[in-house]
Design a protein around this motif. Structure first.
Motif, PDB file in Angstrom:
ATOM      1  N   LEU A 191      58.509  47.800  32.213  1.00  0.00           N
ATOM      2  CA  LEU A 191      57.345  48.619  31.861  1.00  0.00           C
ATOM      3  C   LEU A 191      56.180  47.743  31.419  1.00  0.00           C
ATOM      4  N   GLY A 192      56.464  46.741  30.578  1.00  0.00           N
ATOM      5  CA  GLY A 192      55.405  45.834  30.145  1.00  0.00           C
ATOM      6  C   GLY A 192      54.807  45.056  31.300  1.00  0.00           C
ATOM      7  N   ALA A 193      55.664  44.609  32.231  1.00  0.00           N
ATOM      8  CA  ALA A 193      55.171  43.862  33.392  1.00  0.00           C
ATOM      9  C   ALA A 193      54.302  44.748  34.287  1.00  0.00           C
ATOM     10  N   GLN A 194      54.684  46.006  34.446  1.00  0.00           N
ATOM     11  CA  GLN A 194      53.902  46.919  35.269  1.00  0.00           C
ATOM     12  C   GLN A 194      52.542  47.218  34.629  1.00  0.00           C
ATOM     13  N   LEU A 195      52.500  47.263  33.310  1.00  0.00           N
ATOM     14  CA  LEU A 195      51.216  47.453  32.639  1.00  0.00           C
ATOM     15  C   LEU A 195      50.295  46.273  32.926  1.00  0.00           C
ATOM     16  N   MET A 196      50.829  45.065  32.821  1.00  0.00           N
ATOM     17  CA  MET A 196      50.031  43.885  33.128  1.00  0.00           C
ATOM     18  C   MET A 196      49.528  43.924  34.569  1.00  0.00           C
ATOM     19  N   LEU A 197      50.413  44.278  35.513  1.00  0.00           N
ATOM     20  CA  LEU A 197      50.035  44.331  36.918  1.00  0.00           C
ATOM     21  C   LEU A 197      49.021  45.432  37.197  1.00  0.00           C
ATOM     22  N   SER A 198      49.052  46.509  36.421  1.00  0.00           N
ATOM     23  CA  SER A 198      48.104  47.600  36.658  1.00  0.00           C
ATOM     24  C   SER A 198      46.667  47.118  36.481  1.00  0.00           C
ATOM     25  N   TYR A 199      46.441  46.236  35.516  1.00  0.00           N
ATOM     26  CA  TYR A 199      45.098  45.688  35.326  1.00  0.00           C
ATOM     27  C   TYR A 199      44.791  44.634  36.392  1.00  0.00           C
ATOM     28  N   PHE A 200      45.754  43.736  36.636  1.00  0.00           N
ATOM     29  CA  PHE A 200      45.508  42.644  37.566  1.00  0.00           C
ATOM     30  C   PHE A 200      45.259  43.156  38.988  1.00  0.00           C
ATOM     31  N   ILE A 201      46.081  44.080  39.446  1.00  0.00           N
ATOM     32  CA  ILE A 201      45.917  44.621  40.798  1.00  0.00           C
ATOM     33  C   ILE A 201      44.625  45.409  40.911  1.00  0.00           C
ATOM     34  N   SER A 202      44.286  46.140  39.867  1.00  0.00           N
ATOM     35  CA  SER A 202      43.020  46.869  39.876  1.00  0.00           C
ATOM     36  C   SER A 202      41.838  45.913  40.038  1.00  0.00           C
ATOM     37  N   GLY A 203      41.884  44.775  39.345  1.00  0.00           N
ATOM     38  CA  GLY A 203      40.826  43.785  39.504  1.00  0.00           C
ATOM     39  C   GLY A 203      40.817  43.180  40.893  1.00  0.00           C
ATOM     40  N   GLY A 204      42.008  42.954  41.470  1.00  0.00           N
ATOM     41  CA  GLY A 204      42.078  42.399  42.811  1.00  0.00           C
ATOM     42  C   GLY A 204      41.519  43.340  43.866  1.00  0.00           C
ATOM     43  N   VAL A 205      41.802  44.636  43.714  1.00  0.00           N
ATOM     44  CA  VAL A 205      41.269  45.624  44.650  1.00  0.00           C
ATOM     45  C   VAL A 205      39.746  45.680  44.566  1.00  0.00           C
ATOM     46  N   LYS A 206      39.228  45.563  43.357  1.00  0.00           N
ATOM     47  CA  LYS A 206      37.771  45.646  43.177  1.00  0.00           C
ATOM     48  C   LYS A 206      37.053  44.426  43.757  1.00  0.00           C
ATOM     49  N   ILE A 207      37.599  43.241  43.505  1.00  0.00           N
ATOM     50  CA  ILE A 207      36.831  42.042  43.839  1.00  0.00           C
ATOM     51  C   ILE A 207      36.747  41.811  45.352  1.00  0.00           C
ATOM     52  N   VAL A 208      37.638  42.383  46.130  1.00  0.00           N
ATOM     53  CA  VAL A 208      37.526  42.252  47.586  1.00  0.00           C
ATOM     54  C   VAL A 208      36.623  43.335  48.184  1.00  0.00           C
ATOM     55  N   ASN A 209      36.142  44.229  47.323  1.00  0.00           N
ATOM     56  CA  ASN A 209      35.259  45.309  47.767  1.00  0.00           C
ATOM     57  C   ASN A 209      33.804  44.882  47.568  1.00  0.00           C
ATOM     58  N   PRO A 210      33.006  44.765  48.627  1.00  0.00           N
ATOM     59  CA  PRO A 210      31.609  44.318  48.460  1.00  0.00           C
ATOM     60  C   PRO A 210      30.778  45.261  47.589  1.00  0.00           C
ATOM     61  N   ASP A 211      31.118  46.535  47.557  1.00  0.00           N
ATOM     62  CA  ASP A 211      30.378  47.469  46.702  1.00  0.00           C
ATOM     63  C   ASP A 211      30.570  47.151  45.228  1.00  0.00           C
ATOM     64  N   TRP A 212      31.768  46.686  44.859  1.00  0.00           N
ATOM     65  CA  TRP A 212      31.990  46.289  43.474  1.00  0.00           C
ATOM     66  C   TRP A 212      31.293  44.959  43.171  1.00  0.00           C
ATOM     67  N   ARG A 213      31.346  44.040  44.106  1.00  0.00           N
ATOM     68  CA  ARG A 213      30.712  42.744  43.859  1.00  0.00           C
ATOM     69  C   ARG A 213      29.194  42.865  43.750  1.00  0.00           C
ATOM     70  N   SER A 214      28.603  43.866  44.379  1.00  0.00           N
ATOM     71  CA  SER A 214      27.149  44.047  44.326  1.00  0.00           C
ATOM     72  C   SER A 214      26.704  44.981  43.212  1.00  0.00           C
ATOM     73  N   GLY A 215      27.654  45.679  42.587  1.00  0.00           N
ATOM     74  CA  GLY A 215      27.309  46.648  41.552  1.00  0.00           C
ATOM     75  C   GLY A 215      27.076  48.045  42.090  1.00  0.00           C
ATOM     76  N   ARG A 216      27.132  48.208  43.398  1.00  0.00           N
ATOM     77  CA  ARG A 216      26.863  49.517  43.993  1.00  0.00           C
ATOM     78  C   ARG A 216      27.924  50.550  43.620  1.00  0.00           C
ATOM     79  N   ALA A 217      29.160  50.117  43.500  1.00  0.00           N
ATOM     80  CA  ALA A 217      30.240  51.057  43.174  1.00  0.00           C
ATOM     81  C   ALA A 217      29.975  51.740  41.843  1.00  0.00           C
TER      82      ALA A 217
END
Length: 259
Positions: free
Chosen positions: A141-167
């Motif tokens: 459970l603790g490991a999944q909590l850590m991954l929930s933040y890390f994966i969320s950041g990974g999904v965002k950073i490959v999205n150009p809308d997030w990198r530009s602030g448009r999202a």
């Protein structure tokens, strides 16, 4: 004049160097990590409160849903009170299966999934026969909590809308949530939204590093909780705040257990 090995009367046990047994014991107590039982019990209480908050919404809903969620509230009260443990927790897990069938899945997205994960990890932690398996279940459970933040950041950073602030601009400008016009005007501040976007992505991607040092983890969890609380206040996403908060003892225990 005192002989070697004798102490002067009235000065017994004086610790001139600050390294006496009493102070060493106190320091050791401060460094002692959270026990598995304490972490599990705290998670049970917090999750029960989170599920009560979610269930109260359904008591004003369709008549067919009210008995099911009334039973869940009763079981949550028993779990939080520690009465007849662990069977009320097992009852909650069975009720969760009925709810999944009733709504054809976790109908409220990520918060329901995290709540289900926490619930079933707790059930396994209570029912598994050996300490090693209990630790494995709760640590997952603790490991999944850590991954929930890390994966969320990974999904965002490959999205150009997030990198530009448009999202974020779209969130504030076209949000379907009942937000104020003043909040919607944030969409007209592109530089601020760009900084906010990168701050969110940077924090989420760096979150696993907080496991290396407990004060850093505590600070990271405080920042994350503030983020969830802001979303709850601004957009009404209150389920995320209470559900994620309920899992924080798991990662605090995991950090102390591993590092």
């Amino acid at each position: 004049m005192l002989s070697p090995g004798l102490r002067q009367p009235g000065r017994r046990g004086v610790d001139r160097g600050g390294h006496g047994p009493a102070r060493a014991a106190a320091a050791q107590g401060r460094r002692r990590p959270m026990s598995l039982e304490a972490a599990v019990r705290l998670t049970e209480i917090l999750l029960a409160l989170a599920l009560i908050q979610q269930s109260l919404e359904h008591l004003r809903g369709l008549p067919g849903e009210r008995p099911l969620f009334a039973i869940r509230i009763l079981l949550c009260v028993l779990v939080a009170s520690g009465i007849a443990a662990p069977w009320p927790l097992v009852g909650l897990a069975l009720v969760s299966l009925v709810i999944l069938e009733r709504f054809q899945g976790p109908y409220n997205g990520g918060s329901d999934r995290m709540g289900l994960l926490a619930l079933w990890c707790l059930v396994l932690t209570r029912l598994l026969p050996t300490p090693a398996l209990k630790e494995l279940s709760f640590g997952y459970l603790g490991a999944q909590l850590m991954l929930s933040y890390f994966i969320s950041g990974g999904v965002k950073i490959v999205n150009p809308d997030w990198r530009s602030g448009r999202a974020l601009r779209d969130v504030f400008q076209f949000s379907s949530y009942p937000v104020s016009q003043g909040l919607r005007r944030w969409a007209q501040r592109p530089r601020l939204l760009l900084v906010m976007s990168w701050a969110v992505m940077g924090f989420e991607l760096a979150f696993p590093l907080t496991l290396l040092w407990k004060p850093a983890l505590i600070a990271g969890l405080a920042i994350a909780a503030t983020f969830h609380l802001a979303n709850a206040c601004l957009f009404g996403l209150n389920r995320f705040f209470w559900t994620w908060l309920a899992t924080y003892p798991a990662i605090l225990w995991l950090q102390g257990r591993v590092f």
